[in-house]
Write an enzyme that holds these catalytic residues in place. Structure first.
Site, PDB file in Angstrom:
ATOM      1  N   SER A 196      53.912  14.320 -29.959  1.00  0.00           N
ATOM      2  CA  SER A 196      53.071  13.116 -29.997  1.00  0.00           C
ATOM      3  C   SER A 196      52.931  12.634 -31.438  1.00  0.00           C
ATOM      4  O   SER A 196      52.820  13.442 -32.363  1.00  0.00           O
ATOM      5  CB  SER A 196      51.691  13.439 -29.401  1.00  0.00           C
ATOM      6  OG  SER A 196      50.838  12.329 -29.512  1.00  0.00           O
ATOM      7  N   CYS A 322      39.195  17.102 -26.796  1.00  0.00           N
ATOM      8  CA  CYS A 322      39.397  16.534 -25.470  1.00  0.00           C
ATOM      9  C   CYS A 322      38.304  16.969 -24.502  1.00  0.00           C
ATOM     10  O   CYS A 322      38.090  16.332 -23.487  1.00  0.00           O
ATOM     11  CB  CYS A 322      40.759  16.940 -24.922  1.00  0.00           C
ATOM     12  SG  CYS A 322      42.085  16.478 -26.050  1.00  0.00           S
TER      13      CYS A 322
HETATM   14  C1  LIG Z   1      46.759  16.395 -28.704  1.00  0.00           C
HETATM   15  C2  LIG Z   1      47.467  17.291 -27.779  1.00  0.00           C
HETATM   16  C3  LIG Z   1      48.008  16.811 -26.581  1.00  0.00           C
HETATM   17  C4  LIG Z   1      47.825  15.402 -26.120  1.00  0.00           C
HETATM   18  O1  LIG Z   1      48.544  14.454 -26.860  1.00  0.00           O
HETATM   19  P1  LIG Z   1      48.072  12.933 -26.784  1.00  0.00           P
HETATM   20  O2  LIG Z   1      49.148  12.174 -27.473  1.00  0.00           O
HETATM   21  O3  LIG Z   1      46.745  12.865 -27.492  1.00  0.00           O
HETATM   22  O4  LIG Z   1      47.952  12.591 -25.353  1.00  0.00           O
HETATM   23  C5  LIG Z   1      48.695  17.688 -25.772  1.00  0.00           C
HETATM   24  N1  LIG Z   1      48.840  18.974 -26.113  1.00  0.00           N
HETATM   25  C6  LIG Z   1      48.350  19.473 -27.248  1.00  0.00           C
HETATM   26  C7  LIG Z   1      48.552  20.917 -27.580  1.00  0.00           C
HETATM   27  C8  LIG Z   1      47.635  18.653 -28.124  1.00  0.00           C
HETATM   28  O5  LIG Z   1      47.122  19.170 -29.235  1.00  0.00           O
END
Ligand SMILES: *Cc1c(COP(=O)(O)O)cnc(C)c1O
Length: 385
Positions: A196, A322
């Site tokens: 991401s 989250c």
């Molecule tokens: C932040 C995160 C996500 C989610 O990514 P987004 O782009 O915010 O949806 C998934 N897995 C892990 C381990 C993360 O740290």
């Protein structure tokens, strides 16, 4: 402001902001259009895809852009299950990000079997448990590369080998690992891998799923023929441009960033352990993303610490961003064996590219005082464990 929540999100790197604003002013074409202004945008996207692919040891055609790391995780799980309708089991770990955890929850509601591999007190998955959990009905194993709350790095290469031997596909959520430790799909041996942009100083709202060539997987989103018919919808062109630039900058600074983060993080850890009594360090001492520090401050509510620090302009997190606001304690801290009241006293500090020695010095002045004051008025009295 002292920002110590880089695992939740990162600020845009100035070079990324510059590249994005330049693109916004100059290009609006639809990459699917055949005339020059469309073609040009298609070309720019291809360049970004190339940079990202190269950074993880993949080839361009193995990168599918998504709207987030969360979507990439959902895509991996649902896409594989759709491709193997005769199989109805998946295996994951007890400490996954909610993107995987809640996808698994959904599957269980639909009647599928999900096995959650437990972890030890350092947050490392139990490999033997995992090996024994595989059945002929298993279509996918999904275990994260590095944990967002405590930073522990998982034995991905080992799991890959087991998955391959048993003919099961293997996905890893590398969203947190990418940019902090080496991510190479061939060395890791994975079939699928999520990343991401906003965790690596790129924009929010764009991620990618690496799909090894030849992997049997169905799309999550149906529509036009974008992304080789694996992820329909007109591309988030500005996001992809920012993602590509973020990866370019990351590749350039990788070693420097890693070294600095390690040094600052060691200073902060040592300082906390020396200056504050009754603290517990959570996570793996060595096998960890060095910038992630998770501490329990016995007899306190993490939220009180967070809010007190925030009044000083210092931003940290309680567990995972989250699950902020959620009543129950972090499933990760529970999985490593913390009692609920200890888990509730846990604060995560995650360092990043823009932290300075001055930041660490200030935190080491403010935090001990805050903890001491809060403990004076705390009604809790928990034994250390
Ligand atoms: C932040 C995160 C996500 C989610 O990514 P987004 O782009 O915010 O949806 C998934 N897995 C892990 C381990 C993360 O740290």
């Amino acid at each position: 402001m002292i920002y110590l929540d880089n695992n939740a999100t990162t600020p845009l790197d100035p070079a990324v902001a510059e590249k994005m604003s330049q693109f916004l002013k100059e290009h609006f074409g639809n990459p699917s259009s055949l005339y020059p202004i469309g073609r040009k945008v298609k070309e720019i996207i291809t360049e970004a895809r190339e940079v990202i692919a190269k950074a993880i040891g993949a080839v361009r055609t193995e990168i599918i852009f998504t709207a987030s790391g969360t979507e990439a995780d959902n895509f991996a799980i649902r896409g594989v299950l759709d491709a193997f309708p005769e199989k109805n089991e998946i295996i994951t770990s007890a400490i996954e990000h909610p993107a995987i955890m809640n996808s698994a929850d959904y599957l269980e509601k639909k009647g599928l079997k999900v096995t959650y591999v437990p972890v030890d007190k350092y947050g490392t998955v139990d490999i033997d448990f995992l090996r024994n959990a595989i059945t002929p009905q298993t279509s996918l194993i999904s275990v994260m590369y590095a944990n967002n709350e405590v930073g522990t790095i998982q034995p991905i290469e080992q799991i890959s080998k087991i998955a391959k031997e048993r003919g099961v596909l293997f996905h890893t959520d590398a969203v947190q690992a990418f940019g902090k430790i080496d991510v190479n799909v061939n060395k890791l041996g994975v079939d699928l891998l999520s990343i991401s942009a906003h965790k690596i100083y790129g924009p929010k709202g764009v991620g990618a799923l690496y799909i090894r060539k030849g992997t049997n997987i169905w799309p999550l989103i149906y529509g036009g023929s974008q992304e080789r018919e694996m992820r329909a919808g007109t591309e988030n062109t500005i996001g992809i441009v920012g993602f590509g630039e973020a990866v370019r900058v990351m590749t350039e600074r990788k070693d420097k960033d890693k070294k600095r983060t390690k040094k600052l993080s060691e200073q902060l850890k040592k300082g906390i352990e020396e200056k504050i009594p009754k603290v517990k360090f959570n996570g793996h001492e060595k096998n960890r993303m060095k910038g992630t520090l998770n501490f329990s401050f016995y007899n306190l509510e993490a939220e009180a610490i967070l809010l007190s620090l925030a009044t000083k302009g210092i931003y940290v997190s309680t567990g995972s961003a989250c699950s902020e606001g959620a009543e129950d304690v972090s499933h990760v801290l529970e999985a490593i064996g913390l009692k609920p009241e200890v888990a509730r006293s846990s604060v995560r500090m995650s360092l990043g590219r823009f932290n300075t020695e001055e930041d660490i010095k200030t935190v080491l002045e403010e935090l001990p005082e805050i903890v001491e004051k809060l403990r004076e008025i705390s009604a809790l009295d928990i034994d250390e464990d």
